[in-house]
Motif scaffolding. Structure first.
Motif, PDB file in Angstrom:
ATOM      1  N   ASP A   1       0.802  -1.226  -0.079  1.00 10.46           N
ATOM      2  CA  ASP A   1       0.165  -0.153  -0.150  1.00 10.46           C
ATOM      3  C   ASP A   1       0.886   1.415  -0.057  1.00 10.46           C
ATOM      4  N   SER A   2       0.175   2.268  -0.825  1.00 15.69           N
ATOM      5  CA  SER A   2       1.066   3.492  -0.789  1.00 15.69           C
ATOM      6  C   SER A   2       0.090   4.666  -0.337  1.00 15.69           C
ATOM      7  N   ARG A   3       0.604   5.401   0.504  1.00 17.95           N
ATOM      8  CA  ARG A   3      -0.323   6.914   0.914  1.00 17.95           C
ATOM      9  C   ARG A   3       0.479   8.109   0.036  1.00 17.95           C
ATOM     10  N   LEU A   4      -0.426   8.611  -1.019  1.00 22.84           N
ATOM     11  CA  LEU A   4       0.042   9.433  -1.674  1.00 22.84           C
ATOM     12  C   LEU A   4      -0.355  11.085  -1.167  1.00 22.84           C
ATOM     13  N   ARG A   5       0.331  11.965  -1.734  1.00 23.98           N
ATOM     14  CA  ARG A   5      -0.022  13.378  -1.280  1.00 23.98           C
ATOM     15  C   ARG A   5      -0.857  13.872  -2.201  1.00 23.98           C
ATOM     16  N   SER A   6      -1.884  14.295  -1.816  1.00 25.21           N
ATOM     17  CA  SER A   6      -2.942  14.727  -2.923  1.00 25.21           C
ATOM     18  C   SER A   6      -3.461  16.164  -2.503  1.00 25.21           C
ATOM     19  N   ASP A   7      -4.130  16.899  -3.529  1.00 22.94           N
ATOM     20  CA  ASP A   7      -4.523  18.175  -3.312  1.00 22.94           C
ATOM     21  C   ASP A   7      -5.750  18.354  -4.232  1.00 22.94           C
ATOM     22  N   THR A   8      -6.426  19.612  -4.269  1.00 25.15           N
ATOM     23  CA  THR A   8      -7.554  19.893  -5.074  1.00 25.15           C
ATOM     24  C   THR A   8      -6.924  20.050  -6.732  1.00 25.15           C
ATOM     25  N   ALA A   9      -5.830  20.455  -6.741  1.00 21.72           N
ATOM     26  CA  ALA A   9      -5.210  20.736  -7.892  1.00 21.72           C
ATOM     27  C   ALA A   9      -4.408  19.577  -8.364  1.00 21.72           C
ATOM     28  N   TRP A  10      -3.697  19.395  -9.574  1.00 20.39           N
ATOM     29  CA  TRP A  10      -3.222  18.338  -9.930  1.00 20.39           C
ATOM     30  C   TRP A  10      -1.641  18.313  -9.495  1.00 20.39           C
ATOM     31  N   SER A  11      -1.120  17.418  -8.950  1.00 17.32           N
ATOM     32  CA  SER A  11       0.126  17.442  -8.638  1.00 17.32           C
ATOM     33  C   SER A  11       0.898  16.092  -8.518  1.00 17.32           C
ATOM     34  N   TRP A  12       2.050  15.937  -8.644  1.00 12.96           N
ATOM     35  CA  TRP A  12       2.929  14.715  -8.698  1.00 12.96           C
ATOM     36  C   TRP A  12       3.210  13.999  -7.391  1.00 12.96           C
ATOM     37  N   SER A  13       2.862  12.893  -7.061  1.00 18.33           N
ATOM     38  CA  SER A  13       3.165  12.068  -6.003  1.00 18.33           C
ATOM     39  C   SER A  13       3.719  11.022  -6.044  1.00 18.33           C
ATOM     40  N   MET A  14       4.711  10.443  -5.019  1.00 23.03           N
ATOM     41  CA  MET A  14       5.636   9.371  -5.126  1.00 23.03           C
ATOM     42  C   MET A  14       4.743   8.042  -5.017  1.00 23.03           C
ATOM     43  N   LEU A  15       4.669   6.992  -5.634  1.00 18.73           N
ATOM     44  CA  LEU A  15       4.078   5.917  -5.442  1.00 18.73           C
ATOM     45  C   LEU A  15       5.087   4.927  -4.805  1.00 18.73           C
ATOM     46  N   ALA A  16       5.181   4.812  -3.635  1.00 16.99           N
ATOM     47  CA  ALA A  16       6.131   4.101  -2.766  1.00 16.99           C
ATOM     48  C   ALA A  16       5.821   3.114  -1.491  1.00 16.99           C
ATOM     49  N   HIS A  17       6.403   2.131  -1.494  1.00 12.39           N
ATOM     50  CA  HIS A  17       6.287   1.395  -0.128  1.00 12.39           C
ATOM     51  C   HIS A  17       6.118   2.284   0.945  1.00 12.39           C
ATOM     52  N   ASN A  18       5.293   1.447   1.920  1.00 15.72           N
ATOM     53  CA  ASN A  18       5.296   1.995   3.361  1.00 15.72           C
ATOM     54  C   ASN A  18       5.796   1.158   4.371  1.00 15.72           C
ATOM     55  N   ARG A  19       6.670   1.514   5.107  1.00 16.33           N
ATOM     56  CA  ARG A  19       7.188   0.712   6.200  1.00 16.33           C
ATOM     57  C   ARG A  19       6.503   0.595   7.394  1.00 16.33           C
ATOM     58  N   GLN A  20       6.814   0.205   8.662  1.00 22.46           N
ATOM     59  CA  GLN A  20       6.121  -0.072   9.624  1.00 22.46           C
ATOM     60  C   GLN A  20       5.578   1.417  10.227  1.00 22.46           C
ATOM     61  N   GLN A  21       4.371   1.268  10.812  1.00 24.21           N
ATOM     62  CA  GLN A  21       3.698   2.401  11.291  1.00 24.21           C
ATOM     63  C   GLN A  21       3.712   3.380  10.233  1.00 24.21           C
ATOM     64  N   ARG A  22       3.393   2.711   8.849  1.00 24.36           N
ATOM     65  CA  ARG A  22       2.667   3.563   7.700  1.00 24.36           C
ATOM     66  C   ARG A  22       3.804   4.820   7.561  1.00 24.36           C
ATOM     67  N   LEU A  23       4.884   4.826   7.685  1.00 28.30           N
ATOM     68  CA  LEU A  23       5.939   5.839   7.390  1.00 28.30           C
ATOM     69  C   LEU A  23       6.378   5.771   5.894  1.00 28.30           C
ATOM     70  N   THR A  24       6.035   6.577   4.906  1.00 28.01           N
ATOM     71  CA  THR A  24       6.601   6.407   3.421  1.00 28.01           C
ATOM     72  C   THR A  24       7.865   6.250   3.354  1.00 28.01           C
ATOM     73  N   CYS A  25       8.401   5.033   2.923  1.00 28.86           N
ATOM     74  CA  CYS A  25       9.839   5.261   2.259  1.00 28.86           C
ATOM     75  C   CYS A  25      10.052   5.251   0.791  1.00 28.86           C
TER      76      CYS A  25
END
Length: 232
Positions: free
Chosen positions: A172-196
């Protein structure tokens, strides 16, 4: 902003210190005296033509005392910069995949959007139990590659989706999103859901990216690149 000075019998000269990379703003006054029971009003102002080509800026300055102690102050700014749909590659290798053109039969619902590449994007919504949507791509040589998505949502959020590459384990990957289009990294999440941001080691040739909804967001483009820094 206003600095209030507490304590009793305290008085010290101060000066404003900041890194040279933060030349896109000024702080006044640049020096003075802090005295117990008093206040000092500081004004932070943008410098025309100095702001980096980014929508959101972050900086900092220090209110440094004569004895070397400092109080750090964070500076955040939003500019009228409109990032390009597809950033210039420079010396990076980038493959762009249109989200509305998957490789298999299963596809996400297409949404008309004049601000999206080609005027269309997809709505990635559904259940984690849904079958994945597949996107195929080629990399020119063996190496480390990263995935990014051009995304937007109805409000500022951190939507989650599931993805896998080739026969790799689904993550699973938590992305950074906003109301305007933006690029966000698609990345693995480590323990405690911290994106690496761990790169994928890929061999030259064809590969497949599989995506499963984990929430709801719009996706315009998917980028595969060996140098994700061009998307900052």
């Amino acid at each position: 902003m206003t600095a209030a000075v507490g304590g009793e019998g305290f008085s010290s000269p101060f000066r404003i210190a900041r890194n040279e990379v933060f030349d896109w703003f000024t702080v006044t006054p640049e020096s003075g005296t802090l005295t117990a029971g008093g206040t000092v009003a500081f004004t932070v102002s943008p410098v025309p033509g100095k702001a980096p080509a980014r929508k959101h800026l972050r900086g900092a300055f220090l209110i440094r005392l004569e004895n070397g102690y400092s109080r750090p102050v964070m500076v955040y700014a939003e500019t009228d910069y409109v990032p390009p749909v597809k950033p210039s590659a420079g010396d990076a290798w980038i493959a762009y995949l249109e989200a509305e053109a998957p490789a298999g039969e299963r596809a996400f619902a297409v949404v008309d959007d004049p601000a999206a590449s080609g005027g269309k994007s997809v709505l990635v919504a559904g259940s984690a139990k849904d079958a994945p949507v597949e996107y195929r791509f080629q990399v020119p040589k063996d190496g480390s590659y990263m995935f990014l998505m051009r995304v937007r949502s109805e409000e500022s959020a951190s939507p989650t989706l599931l993805f896998s590459v080739d026969d790799g384990k689904q993550a699973d990957s938590r992305l950074r999103s906003d109301t305007a289009w933006s690029w966000s990294m698609l990345a693995h999440n480590r323990q405690q859901r911290l994106t690496c941001h761990q790169p994928f080691k890929l061999k030259a040739g064809e590969h497949v990216l599989r995506i499963v909804p984990g929430g709801s967001l719009q996706v315009d483009l998917i980028a595969v690149t060996d140098k994700p820094g061009v998307f900052e």
